[in-house]
Write a protein that holds these residues in place. Structure first.
Motif, PDB file in Angstrom:
ATOM      1  N   PRO A 132       0.792  -1.232   0.000  1.00  0.00           N
ATOM      2  CA  PRO A 132       0.000   0.000   0.000  1.00  0.00           C
ATOM      3  C   PRO A 132       0.825   1.283   0.000  1.00  0.00           C
ATOM      4  O   PRO A 132       0.320   2.336  -0.363  1.00  0.00           O
ATOM      5  N   LYS A 133       2.092   1.199   0.351  1.00  0.00           N
ATOM      6  CA  LYS A 133       2.935   2.401   0.376  1.00  0.00           C
ATOM      7  C   LYS A 133       3.597   2.686  -0.967  1.00  0.00           C
ATOM      8  O   LYS A 133       4.227   3.716  -1.135  1.00  0.00           O
ATOM      9  N   SER A 134       3.430   1.782  -1.912  1.00  0.00           N
ATOM     10  CA  SER A 134       4.017   1.969  -3.229  1.00  0.00           C
ATOM     11  C   SER A 134       3.330   3.117  -3.974  1.00  0.00           C
ATOM     12  O   SER A 134       2.136   3.362  -3.797  1.00  0.00           O
ATOM     13  N   ILE A 135       4.064   3.775  -4.807  1.00  0.00           N
ATOM     14  CA  ILE A 135       3.506   4.889  -5.579  1.00  0.00           C
ATOM     15  C   ILE A 135       2.489   4.395  -6.609  1.00  0.00           C
ATOM     16  O   ILE A 135       1.600   5.134  -7.022  1.00  0.00           O
ATOM     17  N   SER A 136       2.602   3.142  -7.002  1.00  0.00           N
ATOM     18  CA  SER A 136       1.663   2.610  -7.993  1.00  0.00           C
ATOM     19  C   SER A 136       0.467   1.900  -7.344  1.00  0.00           C
ATOM     20  O   SER A 136      -0.342   1.297  -8.031  1.00  0.00           O
ATOM     21  N   ALA A 137       0.351   1.998  -6.016  1.00  0.00           N
ATOM     22  CA  ALA A 137      -0.751   1.334  -5.309  1.00  0.00           C
ATOM     23  C   ALA A 137      -2.036   2.141  -5.444  1.00  0.00           C
ATOM     24  O   ALA A 137      -2.035   3.362  -5.306  1.00  0.00           O
ATOM     25  N   ASN A 138      -3.108   1.449  -5.725  1.00  0.00           N
ATOM     26  CA  ASN A 138      -4.429   2.080  -5.773  1.00  0.00           C
ATOM     27  C   ASN A 138      -5.103   1.962  -4.416  1.00  0.00           C
ATOM     28  O   ASN A 138      -4.693   1.163  -3.573  1.00  0.00           O
ATOM     29  N   GLN A 139      -6.175   2.717  -4.264  1.00  0.00           N
ATOM     30  CA  GLN A 139      -6.953   2.650  -3.032  1.00  0.00           C
ATOM     31  C   GLN A 139      -7.670   1.300  -2.948  1.00  0.00           C
ATOM     32  O   GLN A 139      -8.049   0.720  -3.962  1.00  0.00           O
ATOM     33  N   GLN A 140      -7.873   0.856  -1.743  1.00  0.00           N
ATOM     34  CA  GLN A 140      -8.620  -0.378  -1.493  1.00  0.00           C
ATOM     35  C   GLN A 140     -10.067  -0.205  -1.945  1.00  0.00           C
ATOM     36  O   GLN A 140     -10.646   0.854  -1.792  1.00  0.00           O
ATOM     37  N   VAL A 141     -10.630  -1.262  -2.530  1.00  0.00           N
ATOM     38  CA  VAL A 141     -12.042  -1.268  -2.907  1.00  0.00           C
ATOM     39  C   VAL A 141     -12.687  -2.502  -2.292  1.00  0.00           C
ATOM     40  O   VAL A 141     -12.019  -3.514  -2.063  1.00  0.00           O
ATOM     41  N   GLN A 142     -13.983  -2.420  -2.033  1.00  0.00           N
ATOM     42  CA  GLN A 142     -14.679  -3.571  -1.475  1.00  0.00           C
ATOM     43  C   GLN A 142     -16.164  -3.485  -1.753  1.00  0.00           C
ATOM     44  O   GLN A 142     -16.679  -2.422  -2.074  1.00  0.00           O
ATOM     45  N   LEU A 169     -15.607  -5.309  -9.398  1.00  0.00           N
ATOM     46  CA  LEU A 169     -14.752  -4.823  -8.322  1.00  0.00           C
ATOM     47  C   LEU A 169     -13.296  -4.720  -8.781  1.00  0.00           C
ATOM     48  O   LEU A 169     -12.605  -3.749  -8.453  1.00  0.00           O
ATOM     49  N   LEU A 170     -12.828  -5.688  -9.555  1.00  0.00           N
ATOM     50  CA  LEU A 170     -11.471  -5.617 -10.114  1.00  0.00           C
ATOM     51  C   LEU A 170     -11.330  -4.405 -11.036  1.00  0.00           C
ATOM     52  O   LEU A 170     -10.307  -3.706 -10.997  1.00  0.00           O
ATOM     53  N   ASP A 171     -12.337  -4.156 -11.857  1.00  0.00           N
ATOM     54  CA  ASP A 171     -12.307  -2.989 -12.742  1.00  0.00           C
ATOM     55  C   ASP A 171     -12.300  -1.686 -11.935  1.00  0.00           C
ATOM     56  O   ASP A 171     -11.606  -0.735 -12.280  1.00  0.00           O
ATOM     57  N   GLU A 172     -13.082  -1.661 -10.866  1.00  0.00           N
ATOM     58  CA  GLU A 172     -13.116  -0.473 -10.001  1.00  0.00           C
ATOM     59  C   GLU A 172     -11.745  -0.233  -9.376  1.00  0.00           C
ATOM     60  O   GLU A 172     -11.272   0.895  -9.302  1.00  0.00           O
ATOM     61  N   TYR A 173     -11.082  -1.293  -8.941  1.00  0.00           N
ATOM     62  CA  TYR A 173      -9.742  -1.154  -8.372  1.00  0.00           C
ATOM     63  C   TYR A 173      -8.766  -0.626  -9.427  1.00  0.00           C
ATOM     64  O   TYR A 173      -7.956   0.246  -9.146  1.00  0.00           O
ATOM     65  N   ALA A 174      -8.860  -1.159 -10.640  1.00  0.00           N
ATOM     66  CA  ALA A 174      -7.928  -0.775 -11.699  1.00  0.00           C
ATOM     67  C   ALA A 174      -8.076   0.689 -12.099  1.00  0.00           C
ATOM     68  O   ALA A 174      -7.097   1.341 -12.441  1.00  0.00           O
ATOM     69  N   ARG A 175      -9.292   1.221 -12.047  1.00  0.00           N
ATOM     70  CA  ARG A 175      -9.457   2.610 -12.480  1.00  0.00           C
ATOM     71  C   ARG A 175      -9.491   3.596 -11.307  1.00  0.00           C
ATOM     72  O   ARG A 175      -9.667   4.775 -11.502  1.00  0.00           O
ATOM     73  N   GLU A 176      -9.332   3.087 -10.093  1.00  0.00           N
ATOM     74  CA  GLU A 176      -9.311   3.946  -8.917  1.00  0.00           C
ATOM     75  C   GLU A 176      -8.144   4.916  -9.033  1.00  0.00           C
ATOM     76  O   GLU A 176      -7.048   4.532  -9.412  1.00  0.00           O
ATOM     77  N   PRO A 177      -8.361   6.203  -8.739  1.00  0.00           N
ATOM     78  CA  PRO A 177      -7.241   7.152  -8.831  1.00  0.00           C
ATOM     79  C   PRO A 177      -6.133   6.827  -7.843  1.00  0.00           C
ATOM     80  O   PRO A 177      -6.385   6.247  -6.786  1.00  0.00           O
ATOM     81  N   LYS A 178      -4.923   7.177  -8.222  1.00  0.00           N
ATOM     82  CA  LYS A 178      -3.768   6.909  -7.379  1.00  0.00           C
ATOM     83  C   LYS A 178      -3.848   7.712  -6.099  1.00  0.00           C
ATOM     84  O   LYS A 178      -4.482   8.745  -6.021  1.00  0.00           O
ATOM     85  N   LYS A 179      -3.133   7.222  -5.077  1.00  0.00           N
ATOM     86  CA  LYS A 179      -3.077   7.927  -3.797  1.00  0.00           C
ATOM     87  C   LYS A 179      -2.319   9.223  -3.944  1.00  0.00           C
ATOM     88  O   LYS A 179      -1.376   9.321  -4.719  1.00  0.00           O
ATOM     89  N   ASN A 180      -2.717  10.197  -3.164  1.00  0.00           N
ATOM     90  CA  ASN A 180      -1.928  11.429  -3.087  1.00  0.00           C
ATOM     91  C   ASN A 180      -0.879  11.264  -2.025  1.00  0.00           C
ATOM     92  O   ASN A 180      -1.160  10.882  -0.911  1.00  0.00           O
ATOM     93  N   LYS A 181       0.342  11.575  -2.380  1.00  0.00           N
ATOM     94  CA  LYS A 181       1.450  11.428  -1.421  1.00  0.00           C
ATOM     95  C   LYS A 181       1.765  12.751  -0.776  1.00  0.00           C
ATOM     96  O   LYS A 181       1.631  13.786  -1.270  1.00  0.00           O
TER      97      LYS A 181
END
Length: 181
Positions: A132-142, A169-181
């Motif tokens: 989850p700390k990676s720059i390419s990590a997306n937000q959790q979806v459920q 749900l997989l599609d939602e995870y894939a298109r979820e915006p990246k985290k702001n660091k």
């Protein structure tokens, strides 16, 4: 109900669960989730499972040794507590760890976890980044949905309906915006 039966007749080996056993239901759903995620190009990461098997082997050897050794249980409790903490903090409710899909821009795999509380029909499926700390990590979806919509009265899983929900749900995870660091 008729639509559910029509979809199950096309499957030659339908997955059947005992509707009175929540472990049976969760096992069928978790197994199907693993199939769906791996069919989308994610390869299962079995390193943690291998570590758990190794720890289990070590624990069995220690148990055999302890059986015939003169010292009692309380003296080996620190090792047992460490094993339990590793499983509790890393695994939680995880059913699948993956590597990133081949050819993808992301450098992290997925952690797929599920919950089906006892005496409940509400199944929660969570997809998050393995790092989850990676720059390419997306937000959790459920999502949380009733298992009654995926099973017929006979306990047969209507895979088409369940696959649609998990793939969404997989599609939602894939298109979820990246985290702001």
């Amino acid at each position: 109900m008729q639509e559910k039966k029509a979809e199950t007749t096309t499957n030659k080996n339908p997955k059947k669960a005992n509707l009175l056993d929540h472990h049976s239901i969760k096992h069928i759903l978790d197994e199907s989730v693993s199939e769906i995620v791996t069919s989308r190009g994610y390869v299962e990461d079995v390193r943690l499972s291998n570590v758990r098997l190794l720890l289990g082997t070590v624990i069995i050897v220690i148990a055999l040794f302890a059986q015939f050794y003169k010292k009692k249980f309380p003296e080996n409790r620190d090792f047992l507590i460490a094993c339990i903490l590793i499983i509790y903090t890393k695994e939680k409710n995880a059913i699948l760890f993956t590597y990133p899909p081949a050819g993808s821009f992301t450098s992290t795999g997925l952690v797929v976890s599920s919950k089906l509380p006892r005496f409940s029909v509400m199944y929660t499926l969570t997809i998050e980044s393995a790092d989850p700390k990676s720059i390419s990590a997306n937000q959790q979806v459920q999502f949380t949905k009733s298992v009654t919509q995926w099973f017929t009265n006979d306990g047969i899983l209507v895979e088409g309906l369940f696959w649609k929900d998990v793939e969404a749900l997989l599609d939602e995870y894939a298109r979820e915006p990246k985290k702001n660091k």
